[in-house]
Design an enzyme around this catalytic site. Structure first.
Site, mmCIF file in Angstrom:
data_model
loop_
_atom_site.group_PDB
_atom_site.id
_atom_site.type_symbol
_atom_site.label_atom_id
_atom_site.label_comp_id
_atom_site.label_asym_id
_atom_site.label_seq_id
_atom_site.Cartn_x
_atom_site.Cartn_y
_atom_site.Cartn_z
ATOM 1 N N ARG A 168 33.911 10.383 61.041
ATOM 2 C CA ARG A 168 32.442 10.264 61.008
ATOM 3 C C ARG A 168 31.933 9.332 62.115
ATOM 4 N NH1 ARG A 168 33.595 13.697 57.965
ATOM 5 N NH2 ARG A 168 32.669 14.178 55.940
ATOM 6 N N SER A 250 27.029 12.287 51.869
ATOM 7 C CA SER A 250 27.819 11.111 51.482
ATOM 8 C C SER A 250 27.167 9.868 52.062
ATOM 9 C CB SER A 250 29.238 11.205 52.039
ATOM 10 O OG SER A 250 29.915 12.309 51.514
ATOM 11 N N GLU A 350 27.402 5.529 55.837
ATOM 12 C CA GLU A 350 27.554 6.594 56.817
ATOM 13 C C GLU A 350 26.255 6.865 57.584
ATOM 14 O OE1 GLU A 350 28.244 11.089 56.540
ATOM 15 O OE2 GLU A 350 29.990 10.248 55.545
HETATM 16 N N1 EPU Z 1 35.226 11.373 42.675
HETATM 17 C C1 EPU Z 1 35.006 10.784 41.458
HETATM 18 N N2 EPU Z 1 33.713 10.496 41.112
HETATM 19 C C2 EPU Z 1 32.673 10.788 41.897
HETATM 20 C C3 EPU Z 1 32.899 11.387 43.140
HETATM 21 C C4 EPU Z 1 34.191 11.668 43.511
HETATM 22 O O1 EPU Z 1 35.924 10.495 40.712
HETATM 23 O O2 EPU Z 1 31.544 10.504 41.492
HETATM 24 C C5 EPU Z 1 36.593 11.723 43.054
HETATM 25 C C6 EPU Z 1 36.777 13.237 43.025
HETATM 26 O O3 EPU Z 1 37.140 13.686 41.754
HETATM 27 C C7 EPU Z 1 37.873 13.458 44.024
HETATM 28 C C8 EPU Z 1 37.634 12.349 45.040
HETATM 29 O O4 EPU Z 1 36.819 11.376 44.413
HETATM 30 O O5 EPU Z 1 39.125 13.265 43.449
HETATM 31 C C9 EPU Z 1 37.002 12.836 46.332
HETATM 32 O O6 EPU Z 1 35.772 13.503 46.047
HETATM 33 P P1 EPU Z 1 35.342 14.842 46.824
HETATM 34 O O7 EPU Z 1 36.468 15.793 46.857
HETATM 35 O O8 EPU Z 1 34.055 15.289 46.260
HETATM 36 O O9 EPU Z 1 35.148 14.410 48.334
HETATM 37 P P2 EPU Z 1 34.568 13.069 48.974
HETATM 38 O O10 EPU Z 1 35.710 12.285 49.524
HETATM 39 O O11 EPU Z 1 33.679 12.394 48.016
HETATM 40 C C10 EPU Z 1 34.316 14.002 51.398
HETATM 41 C C11 EPU Z 1 33.277 13.950 52.465
HETATM 42 C C12 EPU Z 1 32.217 15.006 52.236
HETATM 43 C C13 EPU Z 1 32.890 16.361 52.244
HETATM 44 C C14 EPU Z 1 33.971 16.361 51.152
HETATM 45 C C15 EPU Z 1 34.794 17.622 51.167
HETATM 46 C C16 EPU Z 1 33.158 11.662 53.238
HETATM 47 C C17 EPU Z 1 32.410 10.378 53.191
HETATM 48 N N3 EPU Z 1 32.666 12.630 52.489
HETATM 49 O O12 EPU Z 1 33.690 13.643 50.172
HETATM 50 O O13 EPU Z 1 31.304 14.964 53.321
HETATM 51 O O14 EPU Z 1 31.962 17.398 52.010
HETATM 52 O O15 EPU Z 1 34.895 15.277 51.350
HETATM 53 O O16 EPU Z 1 35.625 17.636 52.296
HETATM 54 O O17 EPU Z 1 34.150 11.780 53.940
HETATM 55 C C18 EPU Z 1 29.249 14.014 54.056
HETATM 56 O O18 EPU Z 1 29.898 13.416 54.912
HETATM 57 O O19 EPU Z 1 27.991 13.904 53.977
HETATM 58 C C19 EPU Z 1 29.948 14.839 53.089
HETATM 59 C C20 EPU Z 1 29.322 15.435 52.078
#
Ligand code: EPU
Length: 354
Positions: A168, A250, A350
């Site tokens: 990012r 995010s 971010e």
């Molecule tokens: N989780 C929780 N509680 C929550 C949210 C997440 O327990 O409230 C856990 C989920 O169950 C999962 C883990 O955290 O095990 C990761 O969550 P998720 O797969 O939803 O992905 P993320 O790491 O939260 C990242 C990117 C997103 C992107 C997704 C999918 C970043 C900061 N965010 O989210 O990007 O769409 O992976 O690849 O890297 C963005 O940058 O705006 C964005 C949406």
């Protein structure tokens, strides 16, 4: 070229924060930048006379009325530059909508961007924060970009190495005076971006949510359109649609920690979601950390933590009673403090704060 004054910014940021810009110029062509430079009294951008380059406004928190001149990028156009044995080289104007562009490439039979479907924002903003989702980052499909130096008026092109992509992150997120000597924030405007979509196409399906879709549907060899449809469905289920509820995706980056730090956290919090990285460090899920601190659904004024994804802050007041940027930042700071107190990790926001 037209300089607009006292412009409402609410429709121009996906959070839906209400604020006004003293002046804004819509850049539809490189010539508009030449015309801007020819305005009487024009001075080159500097820390004393900054300009702000606005794309889709999807990664932005506006904390008040904006005195800085805004250059709103609206350069259109998309085309196949060439097709070779290596892949499809495709170019798009910086003002094109990202998701519409992804859908267009697939409709033309040029796969490769499907994992990044439905990311809000514009094509020009995509390299700025090296957008990524479901196992693919922009830098994996990036070829080069064209930009204009706002101080000298010169056009130039950058390849991937020159963009300094990180998680990012890119040179466009850093001020010229930053320690990273080559920051271009406020100094350059991206006008066109080229993507190399490699041949042969191979689906990227390693992400847990996509593996689940394969199991659910029994489809083990999806085509690109199928992956696109899955990503759209996953995002719609998890992430708020900015057209319905304002947000900037995010809000924090997923932090990385050392193996020792991670072991220490696991000893205290065995369920912490963590992913080993190629360089030996460990990435933690910021959403999990925030969720574990009990933030889902909590709010400061009309800024709230989304109930289905703790990593996303939303404008729960809608367009009529929108949250302020101050409320968003107060909420963000409270989240940072509580995550720091419990896990010893300082989350890094971010979005760009204006
Ligand atoms: N989780 C929780 N509680 C929550 C949210 C997440 O327990 O409230 C856990 C989920 O169950 C999962 C883990 O955290 O095990 C990761 O969550 P998720 O797969 O939803 O992905 P993320 O790491 O939260 C990242 C990117 C997103 C992107 C997704 C999918 C970043 C900061 N965010 O989210 O990007 O769409 O992976 O690849 O890297 C963005 O940058 O705006 C964005 C949406």
């Amino acid at each position: 070229m037209l300089v607009e004054n006292n412009v409402a910014l609410q429709p121009l940021n996906t959070f839906g924060i209400a604020a006004r810009a003293q002046s804004l110029i819509r850049v539809r062509h490189e010539d508009d930048l030449t015309a801007w430079r020819a305005l009487p009294g024009w001075v080159p951008p500097s820390p004393d006379a900054p300009v702000f380059v606005l794309g889709g406004g999807s990664n932005l928190v506006i904390t008040g009325d904006v005195k800085t001149l805004i250059l709103k990028v609206e350069i259109a156009g998309q085309r196949l530059v060439e097709e070779t044995e290596k892949g499809w080289l495709i170019e798009a104007g910086a003002g094109e909508n990202w998701h519409a562009f992804v859908a267009w490439t697939l409709a033309q039979g040029w796969p490769g961007l499907e994992n990044m479907a439905l990311i809000p924002g514009s094509v020009g903003a995509s390299p700025v924060q090296n957008i990524g989702a479901y196992g693919v980052e922009l830098q994996d499909r990036f070829h080069s970009l064209d930009a204009v130096d706002l101080v000298t008026g010169q056009s130039f092109s950058l390849d991937a190495a020159q963009c300094g992509f990180g998680y990012r992150d890119s040179v466009f997120k850093h001020a010229p005076s930053d320690k990273r000597s080559f920051g271009l924030a406020g100094r350059a405007i991206i006008t066109r971006v080229r993507f190399l979509l490699p041949k042969p196409w191979k689906p990227v399906l390693g992400y847990l949510d996509l593996e689940r879709k394969m199991t659910e549907t029994g489809i083990s060899q999806p085509d690109a359109q199928q992956v696109f449809d899955w990503v759209v469905a996953i995002r719609r289920a998890k992430l708020p649609d900015p057209a319905v509820i304002g947000n900037a995706g995010s809000f924090f980056k997923n932090p990385t920690v050392s193996l020792e730090q991670c072991a220490d956290i696991i000893a205290r919090e065995p369920k912490v979601v963590h992913y080993p990285m190629a360089d030996g460090s460990i990435k933690l899920a910021a959403g999990w950390l925030i969720d574990a601190c009990g933030w889902k659904g909590k709010s400061v004024g009309n800024a709230a933590v989304y109930e289905r994804q703790a990593l996303v802050l939303v404008n729960k007041g809608g367009p009529k009673q929108p949250c302020t940027g101050g409320e968003v930042m107060t909420l963000a700071k409270a989240i940072q403090t509580s995550v720091y107190e419990r896990f010893g990790i300082m989350l890094e926001p971010e979005p760009v704060v204006l």
